[in-house]
Design a protein around this motif. Sequence first.
Motif, PDB file in Angstrom:
ATOM      1  N   ASP A  36       0.663  -1.429   0.084  1.00  0.00           N
ATOM      2  CA  ASP A  36      -0.074  -0.106   0.087  1.00  0.00           C
ATOM      3  C   ASP A  36       0.835   1.314  -0.254  1.00  0.00           C
ATOM      4  N   TYR A  37       0.356   2.025  -1.313  1.00  0.00           N
ATOM      5  CA  TYR A  37       1.374   3.428  -1.409  1.00  0.00           C
ATOM      6  C   TYR A  37       1.570   3.976  -0.174  1.00  0.00           C
ATOM      7  N   LYS A  38      -0.225   4.518   0.887  1.00  0.00           N
ATOM      8  CA  LYS A  38      -0.428   4.978   1.879  1.00  0.00           C
ATOM      9  C   LYS A  38       0.263   4.829   3.453  1.00  0.00           C
ATOM     10  N   ALA A  39       1.175   3.365   2.747  1.00  0.00           N
ATOM     11  CA  ALA A  39       1.344   2.675   3.946  1.00  0.00           C
ATOM     12  C   ALA A  39       2.861   3.249   4.338  1.00  0.00           C
ATOM     13  N   ILE A  40       3.611   3.646   2.484  1.00  0.00           N
ATOM     14  CA  ILE A  40       4.336   4.159   3.248  1.00  0.00           C
ATOM     15  C   ILE A  40       5.209   5.293   3.858  1.00  0.00           C
ATOM     16  N   VAL A  41       5.795   4.814   5.211  1.00  0.00           N
ATOM     17  CA  VAL A  41       6.688   6.109   5.630  1.00  0.00           C
ATOM     18  C   VAL A  41       7.448   7.107   5.625  1.00  0.00           C
ATOM     19  N   PRO A  42       7.461   8.437   5.362  1.00  0.00           N
ATOM     20  CA  PRO A  42       7.714   8.939   4.190  1.00  0.00           C
ATOM     21  C   PRO A  42       9.164   9.012   5.198  1.00  0.00           C
ATOM     22  N   GLY A  43      10.719   9.222   4.103  1.00  0.00           N
ATOM     23  CA  GLY A  43      11.764   8.895   4.386  1.00  0.00           C
ATOM     24  C   GLY A  43      12.794   7.897   4.819  1.00  0.00           C
ATOM     25  N   THR A  44      11.991   6.491   4.986  1.00  0.00           N
ATOM     26  CA  THR A  44      11.956   5.302   5.154  1.00  0.00           C
ATOM     27  C   THR A  44      12.044   4.765   3.711  1.00  0.00           C
ATOM     28  N   CYS A  51       8.642  -0.521   1.925  1.00  0.00           N
ATOM     29  CA  CYS A  51       7.052  -0.518   2.137  1.00  0.00           C
ATOM     30  C   CYS A  51       6.505  -1.528   2.916  1.00  0.00           C
ATOM     31  N   PRO A  52       5.592  -1.645   3.410  1.00  0.00           N
ATOM     32  CA  PRO A  52       4.923  -2.695   3.937  1.00  0.00           C
ATOM     33  C   PRO A  52       4.223  -3.461   3.241  1.00  0.00           C
ATOM     34  N   ILE A  53       3.912  -4.831   3.572  1.00  0.00           N
ATOM     35  CA  ILE A  53       3.047  -5.506   2.522  1.00  0.00           C
ATOM     36  C   ILE A  53       2.147  -6.499   3.824  1.00  0.00           C
ATOM     37  N   ALA A  54       1.586  -6.675   2.945  1.00  0.00           N
ATOM     38  CA  ALA A  54       0.194  -7.822   3.607  1.00  0.00           C
ATOM     39  C   ALA A  54      -0.833  -8.919   2.965  1.00  0.00           C
ATOM     40  N   ILE A  55      -0.772  -9.646   3.616  1.00  0.00           N
ATOM     41  CA  ILE A  55      -1.960 -10.644   2.693  1.00  0.00           C
ATOM     42  C   ILE A  55      -3.406 -10.282   2.902  1.00  0.00           C
ATOM     43  N   ALA A  56      -3.967  -9.584   1.645  1.00  0.00           N
ATOM     44  CA  ALA A  56      -4.934  -9.173   1.226  1.00  0.00           C
ATOM     45  C   ALA A  56      -5.897 -10.029   0.910  1.00  0.00           C
ATOM     46  N   ALA A  57      -5.496 -11.132   0.742  1.00  0.00           N
ATOM     47  CA  ALA A  57      -7.227 -12.010   0.262  1.00  0.00           C
ATOM     48  C   ALA A  57      -6.473 -13.662   0.485  1.00  0.00           C
ATOM     49  N   ARG A  58      -7.089 -14.636   0.945  1.00  0.00           N
ATOM     50  CA  ARG A  58      -6.856 -15.242   0.702  1.00  0.00           C
ATOM     51  C   ARG A  58      -7.895 -16.541   0.017  1.00  0.00           C
ATOM     52  N   PRO A  59      -7.431 -18.071  -0.111  1.00  0.00           N
ATOM     53  CA  PRO A  59      -7.898 -18.871  -0.756  1.00  0.00           C
ATOM     54  C   PRO A  59      -9.133 -19.396   0.989  1.00  0.00           C
ATOM     55  N   HIS A  60     -10.834 -19.929  -0.170  1.00  0.00           N
ATOM     56  CA  HIS A  60     -11.366 -20.283   0.702  1.00  0.00           C
ATOM     57  C   HIS A  60     -10.992 -21.629   1.842  1.00  0.00           C
ATOM     58  N   GLY A  61     -10.866 -22.060   2.896  1.00  0.00           N
ATOM     59  CA  GLY A  61     -10.345 -23.140   3.403  1.00  0.00           C
ATOM     60  C   GLY A  61      -9.396 -22.958   4.031  1.00  0.00           C
ATOM     61  N   VAL A  62      -8.254 -22.083   3.538  1.00  0.00           N
ATOM     62  CA  VAL A  62      -6.714 -22.026   4.739  1.00  0.00           C
ATOM     63  C   VAL A  62      -7.178 -20.646   5.578  1.00  0.00           C
ATOM     64  N   VAL A  63      -6.687 -21.711   6.928  1.00  0.00           N
ATOM     65  CA  VAL A  63      -7.155 -21.672   8.208  1.00  0.00           C
ATOM     66  C   VAL A  63      -6.535 -20.344   8.666  1.00  0.00           C
ATOM     67  N   ARG A  64      -4.334 -20.492   7.934  1.00  0.00           N
ATOM     68  CA  ARG A  64      -3.482 -19.157   8.621  1.00  0.00           C
ATOM     69  C   ARG A  64      -3.114 -19.027   7.593  1.00  0.00           C
ATOM     70  N   ALA A  65      -2.179 -17.864   7.569  1.00  0.00           N
ATOM     71  CA  ALA A  65      -1.359 -17.723   6.030  1.00  0.00           C
ATOM     72  C   ALA A  65      -0.539 -16.399   7.086  1.00  0.00           C
ATOM     73  N   GLU A  66       0.889 -16.622   6.589  1.00  0.00           N
ATOM     74  CA  GLU A  66       1.762 -15.540   6.893  1.00  0.00           C
ATOM     75  C   GLU A  66       2.849 -15.423   5.860  1.00  0.00           C
ATOM     76  N   LEU A  67       3.245 -14.031   5.533  1.00  0.00           N
ATOM     77  CA  LEU A  67       4.711 -13.539   4.758  1.00  0.00           C
ATOM     78  C   LEU A  67       5.507 -14.018   5.318  1.00  0.00           C
ATOM     79  N   GLU A  68       6.488 -14.204   4.290  1.00  0.00           N
ATOM     80  CA  GLU A  68       8.454 -14.413   4.869  1.00  0.00           C
ATOM     81  C   GLU A  68       8.483 -13.257   5.412  1.00  0.00           C
ATOM     82  N   VAL A  69       8.427 -12.234   4.690  1.00  0.00           N
ATOM     83  CA  VAL A  69       8.877 -11.194   5.138  1.00  0.00           C
ATOM     84  C   VAL A  69       7.532  -9.913   5.350  1.00  0.00           C
ATOM     85  N   SER A  70       7.733  -8.766   5.691  1.00  0.00           N
ATOM     86  CA  SER A  70       6.469  -8.464   6.627  1.00  0.00           C
ATOM     87  C   SER A  70       7.018  -6.888   5.234  1.00  0.00           C
ATOM     88  N   GLN A  71       8.472  -6.772   5.035  1.00  0.00           N
ATOM     89  CA  GLN A  71       8.245  -5.263   4.118  1.00  0.00           C
ATOM     90  C   GLN A  71       9.473  -5.098   3.129  1.00  0.00           C
TER      91      GLN A  71
END
Length: 327
Positions: A289-297, A300-320
């Motif tokens: 999300d462009y709006k989530a970027i903190v000026p001067g850094t 860029c933060p990233i996030a899982i915005a959608a996942r398939p039905h049936g997935v109990v949990r999901a996580e990113l290997e990196v968060s930015q």
Amino acid sequence: MSSLLSRICQLSKAVIGLLRPSREHLTFIFFLALSGAIWLITACNEYNDSEIEVPVLITGVPKNVALDSGQADTIKVTIHDKIFSLLYYRYLTGVLPMAEVEIDFATYSRKGKIVVSNTELKKLVVNTLKGTASIVALKPDKLEYGYSQSVTKSVPVVLTGSIEAEENYYILSSKSNPDRITIYLSKSMADSIKYVETVPLSISHVVDSTSVEVALRPIRGVNFSVSKVKVTATADILTEDEVELPVQAVNVPEGVALRLFPSRVKVKYVVGTSLYDQINIQEFCVEADYKAIVPGTDKCPIAIAARPHGVVRAELEVSQVDYLMEY
């Protein structure tokens, strides 16, 4: 120095001697405790008055009859009894529930009302009390319940409480049979009752399929087509996998290009084995999300915005991720 140590030892022995109970002390404590116990027993056998609440239950109500809502379901009873018994009524009835005053519909119903006179009510209340008790007053001093021909309505059954799977499993489904029941109630209540609930469930360590029979939570003035339902909880073993997905830039202003490094990231996800082959990887969505970027850094933060039905949990290997803006 030795003289000081000697005095300390003598003082310690004197203190210990004072603290150590003598035979006279023990005798005094024994007779004090005995007299206290005798006084307590004597006091508890004296009589006194106290007000208690006695629950009312109307039994044998036909399914085509609906009791009017808003009527008392307890009686306030002032009783004269031994203090020991009064303490039982006041403090132990939460642990050992009091017997209910049962009013038989067929016995006391007449012309659209259930009427229990003061004399009859006293007889019914006395049966719930200990043999030494006598009734001083009743509030109300008699009972009257209105009723009418009921209407029927089909409503869903809602499960309440907790259903938990064993470690490394998850609850795939939980349902009741039947999942809808027919209720009988007055016309004035029909719009307010949307569903019925089970009593709270407490099921744990589910590893396969578990079924239990559960009672429905009563609703005053409403009759149910069934009083219990069968609840089945099904568990599935969890399995883990990972997938590499593109990162999509969102909320980027017009005229700006947001370059991400890396442009693809790994996502670890957990799913039940029975649904593993049904997972559509294309339904995952990772966003920056462009709006989530903190000026001067430079991250860029990233996030899982959608996942398939049936997935109990999901996580990113990196968060930015690193980014570069082009104008």
